[in-house]
Scaffold this motif. Structure first.
Motif, PDB file in Angstrom:
ATOM      1  N   SER A  67       0.816  -1.196   0.000  1.00 40.15           N
ATOM      2  CA  SER A  67       0.000   0.000   0.000  1.00 40.15           C
ATOM      3  C   SER A  67       0.856   1.254   0.000  1.00 40.15           C
ATOM      4  CB  SER A  67      -0.935  -0.001   1.215  1.00 40.15           C
ATOM      5  OG  SER A  67      -1.694   1.185   1.269  1.00 40.15           O
ATOM      6  N   ALA A  68       2.015   1.173   0.669  1.00 38.04           N
ATOM      7  CA  ALA A  68       2.900   2.334   0.779  1.00 38.04           C
ATOM      8  C   ALA A  68       3.797   2.517  -0.433  1.00 38.04           C
ATOM      9  CB  ALA A  68       3.759   2.205   2.039  1.00 38.04           C
ATOM     10  N   THR A  69       3.975   1.465  -1.232  1.00 38.92           N
ATOM     11  CA  THR A  69       4.972   1.521  -2.314  1.00 38.92           C
ATOM     12  C   THR A  69       4.392   1.405  -3.714  1.00 38.92           C
ATOM     13  OG1 THR A  69       5.340  -0.861  -2.103  1.00 38.92           O
ATOM     14  CG2 THR A  69       6.792   0.594  -0.838  1.00 38.92           C
ATOM     15  N   THR A  70       3.064   1.194  -3.848  1.00 31.83           N
ATOM     16  CA  THR A  70       2.464   1.028  -5.172  1.00 31.83           C
ATOM     17  C   THR A  70       1.332   2.042  -5.363  1.00 31.83           C
ATOM     18  OG1 THR A  70       0.726  -0.541  -4.528  1.00 31.83           O
ATOM     19  CG2 THR A  70       2.927  -1.439  -4.955  1.00 31.83           C
ATOM     20  N   ASP A  71       0.690   1.981  -6.523  1.00 30.09           N
ATOM     21  CA  ASP A  71      -0.420   2.893  -6.804  1.00 30.09           C
ATOM     22  C   ASP A  71      -1.757   2.369  -6.286  1.00 30.09           C
ATOM     23  OD1 ASP A  71      -0.975   0.804  -8.505  1.00 30.09           O
ATOM     24  OD2 ASP A  71      -0.870   1.990 -10.353  1.00 30.09           O
ATOM     25  N   ASN A  72      -1.711   1.296  -5.519  1.00 26.60           N
ATOM     26  CA  ASN A  72      -2.891   0.695  -4.881  1.00 26.60           C
ATOM     27  C   ASN A  72      -3.849   0.020  -5.866  1.00 26.60           C
ATOM     28  OD1 ASN A  72      -2.169   1.191  -2.243  1.00 26.60           O
ATOM     29  ND2 ASN A  72      -3.259   3.140  -2.118  1.00 26.60           N
ATOM     30  N   GLN A  73      -3.395  -0.220  -7.083  1.00 27.70           N
ATOM     31  CA  GLN A  73      -4.219  -0.964  -8.031  1.00 27.70           C
ATOM     32  C   GLN A  73      -4.495  -2.374  -7.518  1.00 27.70           C
ATOM     33  OE1 GLN A  73      -5.743   0.028 -10.881  1.00 27.70           O
ATOM     34  NE2 GLN A  73      -6.638  -2.028 -11.024  1.00 27.70           N
ATOM     35  N   PHE A  74      -3.540  -2.926  -6.749  1.00 28.14           N
ATOM     36  CA  PHE A  74      -3.733  -4.289  -6.216  1.00 28.14           C
ATOM     37  C   PHE A  74      -4.955  -4.371  -5.315  1.00 28.14           C
ATOM     38  CE2 PHE A  74      -1.752  -2.530  -2.508  1.00 28.14           C
ATOM     39  CZ  PHE A  74      -2.018  -3.383  -1.442  1.00 28.14           C
ATOM     40  N   ILE A  75      -5.290  -3.258  -4.647  1.00 25.72           N
ATOM     41  CA  ILE A  75      -6.479  -3.255  -3.790  1.00 25.72           C
ATOM     42  C   ILE A  75      -7.729  -3.378  -4.656  1.00 25.72           C
ATOM     43  CG2 ILE A  75      -7.850  -1.888  -2.179  1.00 25.72           C
ATOM     44  CD1 ILE A  75      -5.250  -0.666  -1.153  1.00 25.72           C
ATOM     45  N   LEU A  76      -7.782  -2.588  -5.711  1.00 25.76           N
ATOM     46  CA  LEU A  76      -8.937  -2.640  -6.606  1.00 25.76           C
ATOM     47  C   LEU A  76      -9.052  -4.006  -7.273  1.00 25.76           C
ATOM     48  CD1 LEU A  76     -11.201  -0.780  -7.564  1.00 25.76           C
ATOM     49  CD2 LEU A  76      -9.761  -0.139  -9.505  1.00 25.76           C
ATOM     50  N   ASP A  77      -7.895  -4.622  -7.582  1.00 30.29           N
ATOM     51  CA  ASP A  77      -7.889  -5.930  -8.240  1.00 30.29           C
ATOM     52  C   ASP A  77      -8.385  -7.046  -7.332  1.00 30.29           C
ATOM     53  OD1 ASP A  77      -6.835  -4.751 -10.506  1.00 30.29           O
ATOM     54  OD2 ASP A  77      -4.759  -5.246 -10.007  1.00 30.29           O
ATOM     55  N   LEU A  78      -8.039  -6.981  -6.043  1.00 30.67           N
ATOM     56  CA  LEU A  78      -8.252  -8.122  -5.154  1.00 30.67           C
ATOM     57  C   LEU A  78      -9.388  -7.967  -4.150  1.00 30.67           C
ATOM     58  CD1 LEU A  78      -4.510  -8.990  -4.386  1.00 30.67           C
ATOM     59  CD2 LEU A  78      -6.021 -10.054  -6.072  1.00 30.67           C
TER      60      LEU A  78
END
Length: 340
Positions: free
Chosen positions: A199-210
């Motif tokens: 969450s601190a190092t990416t654009d948080n797309q992984f949250i939307l994906d998962l």
């Protein structure tokens, strides 16, 4: 006599001190991860923000260090993000209440559900408030917290009309949290700390994906997870009380990882901003009134505790030591907030 602490902009050479703060802050303190690259990048971003070197000021991230002006020791920090949800999503859960009713069954009841939202776009965020144990008390916590609002008051146009704060949720010493175990682990298939770093190092797309795309019914969660929704970490209770004193309110929005509360307030209603005023400082022996004072210099902000005496609405008499901490001279103007 006021303690000789001053809040000042963080510098690149604060890295070792910032790493110590991160290590002592404990698991779940998202804004202070024990991660060298992240902390160095935050110091670099803060230095550029204070220097006005950002092409887009709405992305500014301002980190301030609390320093003992006599010894140079760093005792804590706090920060302001000019805008969230602009360059990357700022996801949270909103707790909504669904009314369930059936005339045929003669039943009616309400059920809470968690809905993924990104509703704080453009809000200013205050956070990263942490003090080392040896530096707590004597007004240091209030200095670190309220300095963020005096800093904002020095140039209101750089900040949003609404301000939020995100408090760490219930996380144990090993980094475990009931909220994550009940929800996040099932969808992310990773440890809480790993998701925190992503969450601190990416654009948080992984949250939307998962993350689940549909509401999560709270009553279907285990009791230990339900109980921590909207609760802050034991170490954050004091910070929450200060936020509530400033005018922040919890409106049923929580962090998606640990379930900790988010609180918000209109900037113009924040008490420290609303009650602060610009005065001329005079040097002299005086006492009877205490508060905080800022040199009001946005790019080189310095904020300290102050003791002295008002002379009308526009002048305040204080010691030379306070003037030195602010890097001001007698006759200079400063922004003052006094305890009522």
């Amino acid at each position: 006599m006021t303690i000789p602490y001053v809040m000042r902009p963080a510098r690149l050479d604060d890295f070792e001190s910032l790493m110590i703060l991160a290590e002592e802050s404990g698991p779940g303190f998202t804004s202070l991860p024990v991660h060298e690259r992240i902390l160095r990048e935050r110091l670099e971003k803060s230095e550029k923000s204070f220097a006005g070197d950002l092409d887009q000021p709405q992305y500014g991230k301002y980190l301030m260090m609390m320093v003992n002006d006599e010894t140079g020791e760093v005792g804590g920090c706090s920060a302001v993000k000019a805008g969230v949800g602009i360059d990357q999503p700022f996801f949270n859960y909103r707790v909504i209440t669904l009314a369930q009713a059936s005339q045929a069954a003669n039943r009616r009841h309400d059920m809470d559900a968690l809905v993924l939202t990104n509703e704080f776009v453009g809000y200013t965020e205050v956070g990263t408030l942490f003090l080392r144990q040896a530096h707590r008390g004597g007004g240091a916590g209030r200095l670190a917290a309220q300095s963020r609002y005096l800093f904002m008051a020095s140039n209101l146009d750089r900040f949003g009309d609404m301000v939020l704060a995100e408090l760490r949720g219930v996380v144990d010493a090993q980094g475990g949290t009931p909220f994550w175990e009940a929800i996040g682990r099932h969808f992310f298939q990773m440890e809480f700390t790993e998701a925190d770093i992503l969450s601190a190092t990416t654009d948080n797309q992984f949250i939307l994906d998962l993350m689940p795309k549909y509401p999560i019914y709270v009553d279907l969660l285990p009791p230990e997870a339900r109980e921590v929704i909207g609760r802050c970490h034991a170490d954050g209770v004091g910070a929450l009380k200060l936020l509530e004193w400033e005018g922040f309110r919890f409106e049923r929005t929580v962090d998606i990882f640990d379930g900790g509360p988010l609180v918000a307030a209109p900037r113009k209603l924040i008490r420290t901003i609303r009650e602060s005023r610009v005065v001329t400082l005079r040097e002299g022996e005086a006492s009877g009134e205490t508060g905080l004072v800022s040199n009001d210099h946005f790019n080189d902000i310095r904020i300290s505790l102050i003791e002295g005496e008002s002379r009308g609405e526009n002048e305040f008499v204080t010691s030379g030591a306070v003037l030195d901490r602010l890097r001001l001279k007698p006759g200079d103007t400063a922004r003052l907030w006094l305890r009522s």
